[in-house]
Design a protein around this motif. Structure first.
Motif, PDB file in Angstrom:
ATOM      1  N   GLU A  96      -0.266  11.505  -5.457  1.00 13.03           N
ATOM      2  CA  GLU A  96      -1.306  11.431  -6.340  1.00 13.03           C
ATOM      3  C   GLU A  96      -1.862   9.999  -6.261  1.00 13.03           C
ATOM      4  O   GLU A  96      -2.075   9.628  -7.410  1.00 13.03           O
ATOM      5  N   SER A  97      -2.184   9.189  -5.062  1.00  9.81           N
ATOM      6  CA  SER A  97      -2.793   8.119  -4.804  1.00  9.81           C
ATOM      7  C   SER A  97      -4.931   8.409  -5.452  1.00  9.81           C
ATOM      8  O   SER A  97      -4.762   7.684  -5.651  1.00  9.81           O
ATOM      9  N   PHE A  98      -4.630   9.647  -5.478  1.00 13.06           N
ATOM     10  CA  PHE A  98      -6.551   9.471  -6.308  1.00 13.06           C
ATOM     11  C   PHE A  98      -6.360   9.563  -7.988  1.00 13.06           C
ATOM     12  O   PHE A  98      -6.752  10.211  -8.478  1.00 13.06           O
ATOM     13  N   LEU A  99      -4.420  10.484  -7.841  1.00 10.02           N
ATOM     14  CA  LEU A  99      -4.611  10.937  -9.594  1.00 10.02           C
ATOM     15  C   LEU A  99      -5.251  10.082 -10.496  1.00 10.02           C
ATOM     16  O   LEU A  99      -5.400  10.165 -11.674  1.00 10.02           O
TER      17      LEU A  99
ATOM     18  N   GLU B  50      -1.533   9.733   7.467  1.00  4.92           N
ATOM     19  CA  GLU B  50      -0.688   9.176   7.612  1.00  4.92           C
ATOM     20  C   GLU B  50       0.922  10.470   7.081  1.00  4.92           C
ATOM     21  O   GLU B  50       1.779   9.985   8.712  1.00  4.92           O
ATOM     22  N   TYR B  51       0.787  10.940   6.949  1.00  7.89           N
ATOM     23  CA  TYR B  51       2.108  11.991   6.856  1.00  7.89           C
ATOM     24  C   TYR B  51       2.301  12.268   8.463  1.00  7.89           C
ATOM     25  O   TYR B  51       3.490  12.444   8.635  1.00  7.89           O
ATOM     26  N   ARG B  52       1.820  13.444   9.040  1.00  5.32           N
ATOM     27  CA  ARG B  52       2.288  13.307  10.291  1.00  5.32           C
ATOM     28  C   ARG B  52       2.727  11.994  11.236  1.00  5.32           C
ATOM     29  O   ARG B  52       3.069  12.136  11.537  1.00  5.32           O
TER      30      ARG B  52
ATOM     31  N   LEU C  89      -5.701  -5.798  -0.352  1.00  3.40           N
ATOM     32  CA  LEU C  89      -4.896  -6.467  -1.132  1.00  3.40           C
ATOM     33  C   LEU C  89      -3.140  -5.381  -0.079  1.00  3.40           C
ATOM     34  O   LEU C  89      -2.275  -6.725  -0.820  1.00  3.40           O
ATOM     35  N   ARG C  90      -3.842  -4.630  -1.175  1.00  5.33           N
ATOM     36  CA  ARG C  90      -2.360  -3.313  -0.525  1.00  5.33           C
ATOM     37  C   ARG C  90      -0.930  -3.389  -1.491  1.00  5.33           C
ATOM     38  O   ARG C  90      -0.274  -4.395  -1.639  1.00  5.33           O
ATOM     39  N   LEU C  91      -1.624  -2.752  -2.129  1.00  4.26           N
ATOM     40  CA  LEU C  91      -0.781  -2.465  -2.906  1.00  4.26           C
ATOM     41  C   LEU C  91       0.423  -0.884  -3.219  1.00  4.26           C
ATOM     42  O   LEU C  91      -1.577  -0.031  -3.716  1.00  4.26           O
TER      43      LEU C  91
ATOM     44  N   GLY D 190       0.795  -1.083  -0.138  1.00  7.62           N
ATOM     45  CA  GLY D 190       0.002  -0.092   0.183  1.00  7.62           C
ATOM     46  C   GLY D 190       0.413   0.935   0.123  1.00  7.62           C
ATOM     47  O   GLY D 190       1.804   1.552   0.373  1.00  7.62           O
ATOM     48  N   ALA D 191       0.281   2.262  -0.230  1.00  8.86           N
ATOM     49  CA  ALA D 191       1.330   3.669  -0.315  1.00  8.86           C
ATOM     50  C   ALA D 191       1.542   4.025   0.957  1.00  8.86           C
ATOM     51  O   ALA D 191       2.495   4.435   1.316  1.00  8.86           O
ATOM     52  N   THR D 192       0.796   3.587   1.842  1.00 11.18           N
ATOM     53  CA  THR D 192       1.021   3.995   3.129  1.00 11.18           C
ATOM     54  C   THR D 192       2.122   3.500   4.381  1.00 11.18           C
ATOM     55  O   THR D 192       2.890   3.981   4.615  1.00 11.18           O
TER      56      THR D 192
ATOM     57  N   ARG E 128       1.924   6.665  -5.241  1.00  6.14           N
ATOM     58  CA  ARG E 128       1.024   6.410  -6.267  1.00  6.14           C
ATOM     59  C   ARG E 128       0.115   5.344  -5.267  1.00  6.14           C
ATOM     60  O   ARG E 128       1.012   4.201  -4.428  1.00  6.14           O
ATOM     61  N   SER E 129      -1.089   5.296  -4.861  1.00 10.84           N
ATOM     62  CA  SER E 129      -1.740   4.146  -4.624  1.00 10.84           C
ATOM     63  C   SER E 129      -2.238   2.962  -5.216  1.00 10.84           C
ATOM     64  O   SER E 129      -2.960   3.541  -6.544  1.00 10.84           O
ATOM     65  N   LEU E 130      -2.865   1.453  -5.273  1.00 15.22           N
ATOM     66  CA  LEU E 130      -3.501   0.806  -6.285  1.00 15.22           C
ATOM     67  C   LEU E 130      -4.379   0.488  -6.324  1.00 15.22           C
ATOM     68  O   LEU E 130      -5.406  -0.015  -6.208  1.00 15.22           O
TER      69      LEU E 130
END
Ligand code: PLP
Length: 359
Positions: free
Chosen positions: A185-188, A109-111, A222-224, A83-85, A211-213
């Motif tokens: 850009e997870s929602f781009l 989550e950045y914070r 699934l996490r990617l 995951g992007a996380t 980027r998140s998928l």
């Protein structure tokens, strides 16, 4: 237990709280593609369940090759994560910034990642007077003593995308001042008309694109995710020192084929165009709702009522929306809803009519 309240998607907890079965709740609080994962992918995953009986390739060669091919960059400039996380936390752990500027309200989550490494955080608050837009005002907040700036484009929860020229200006300023620019850009992918900052990667090694998928391809379980950057040295250090096998074998397999599901991409764009238009049109009828026109697959709005309890009121109708009360710079009158299927969107509109006593 407080952690679960910090994100959308906590259907179980909310259903329990309201005495409902989770299956009786329609979740508008997590921004996941309602088409579900591509049918061909589901098939492939089921056929390959036995991959779980072996360790995945520790370097995820095929996955990284596909990601690099998709973005036409070198494999040394891309790194995949659970995951992007995971990559937000890895980035903070390996960069160890001392001083960060966070644009708020934004993804929390950045914070958490920066706080964990003892980074001093300065908040840059988007304001209601500026309709929560990133404006040129942000340029005055940049100074050479900053190690990094985090920007979410489009932003979560506001759904707003900064002007492309301003983004370029921010990137150039950051470059001149030696500030690392972390752009999420997870929602781009939901915005095929909007250009990614990826085009600047070859000439800006202070740029890190996340980027998140999990959202576009409906794979949050699934996490990617992945990160792109020409700071090859940092990515190599992460590769060498991170924990092994954090991406499971099926997620890796998914990443090797996802970009080929062209029909699914088009179906998603078609769904979003239709449903964004529909839901925005319907929400406009409610005088008590102030809408912020979105660019992605979710809608941010203000309930013009100081005592707003809209989340609880809608839960009584089996509708879970995201309260934005725990975002820095917002309060309990702000909400975010995912754009879903027509049937679900109609349920939301109908529940809102009941809450607002429309007809
Ligand atoms: C802006 C943003 N970035 C990253 C993530 C994390 O995505 P992932 O599921 O890939 O970890 C989220 C999840 O909600 C998000 O909203």
């Amino acid at each position: 237990m407080a952690i679960s309240g910090q994100h959308g998607g906590n259907v179980l907890q909310m259903a329990n709280q309201f005495g409902l079965a989770p299956s009786d709740v329609i979740d508008f609080s997590a921004n996941i593609n309602p088409l579900g994962m591509p049918g061909g992918l589901k098939h492939l995953l089921v056929e390959n369940l036995s991959r779980l009986e072996q360790y995945p390739d520790i370097d995820y060669h095929l996955l990284h090759r596909q990601l690099a091919r998709h973005h036409q960059c070198s494999q040394s400039h891309v790194i995949a994560g659970n995951g992007a996380t995971e990559l937000i936390f890895l980035w903070a752990q390996y960069v160890k910034p001392q001083k960060a500027l966070l644009v708020e309200p934004s993804f929390g989550e950045y914070r958490r990642a920066l706080t964990r490494v003892g980074c001093k955080i300065t908040n840059y608050l988007l304001c209601e007077e500026e309709e929560f837009r990133v404006t040129k005002r942000i340029l005055t907040a940049l100074s050479p003593d900053l190690d990094c700036l985090f920007l979410c484009t489009p932003n979560n929860p506001t759904g707003l995308q900064p002007d492309p020229d301003l983004l370029t200006e921010i990137l150039n300023r950051c470059d001149v001042m030696g500030i690392k620019l972390f752009v999420d850009e997870s929602f781009l992918d939901f915005m095929p008309e909007t250009k990614s900052l990826c085009r600047y990667l070859p000439c800006h090694d202070n740029l890190y694109i996340l980027r998140s998928l999990t959202k576009f391809y409906a794979l949050p379980g699934l996490r990617l995710g992945y990160m792109l950057s020409s700071d090859a040295e940092l990515l190599q250090q992460i590769r060498e020192q991170r924990e092994p096998w954090t991406i499971n074998a099926l997620a890796a397999l998914a990443g090797e084929v996802l970009f080929d599901f062209i029909t699914y991409h088009q179906a998603t764009y078609n769904w979003l165009f239709k449903e964004q238009t529909y839901l925005l049109g319907e929400l406009q009828q409610f005088e008590k709702i102030k809408l912020y026109k979105p660019s992605a697959n979710y809608i941010f709005f203000k309930h013009l009522d100081n005592q707003s309890a809209l989340q609880s009121q809608l839960m009584k109708h089996g509708i879970l929306i995201r309260s934005c009360a725990n975002y820095l710079g917002l309060d309990k009158s702000f909400y975010r809803v995912a754009i879903k299927s027509r049937a679900d969107n109609e349920r939301l509109v109908s529940a809102l009519k009941k809450v607002f006593n429309h007809g």
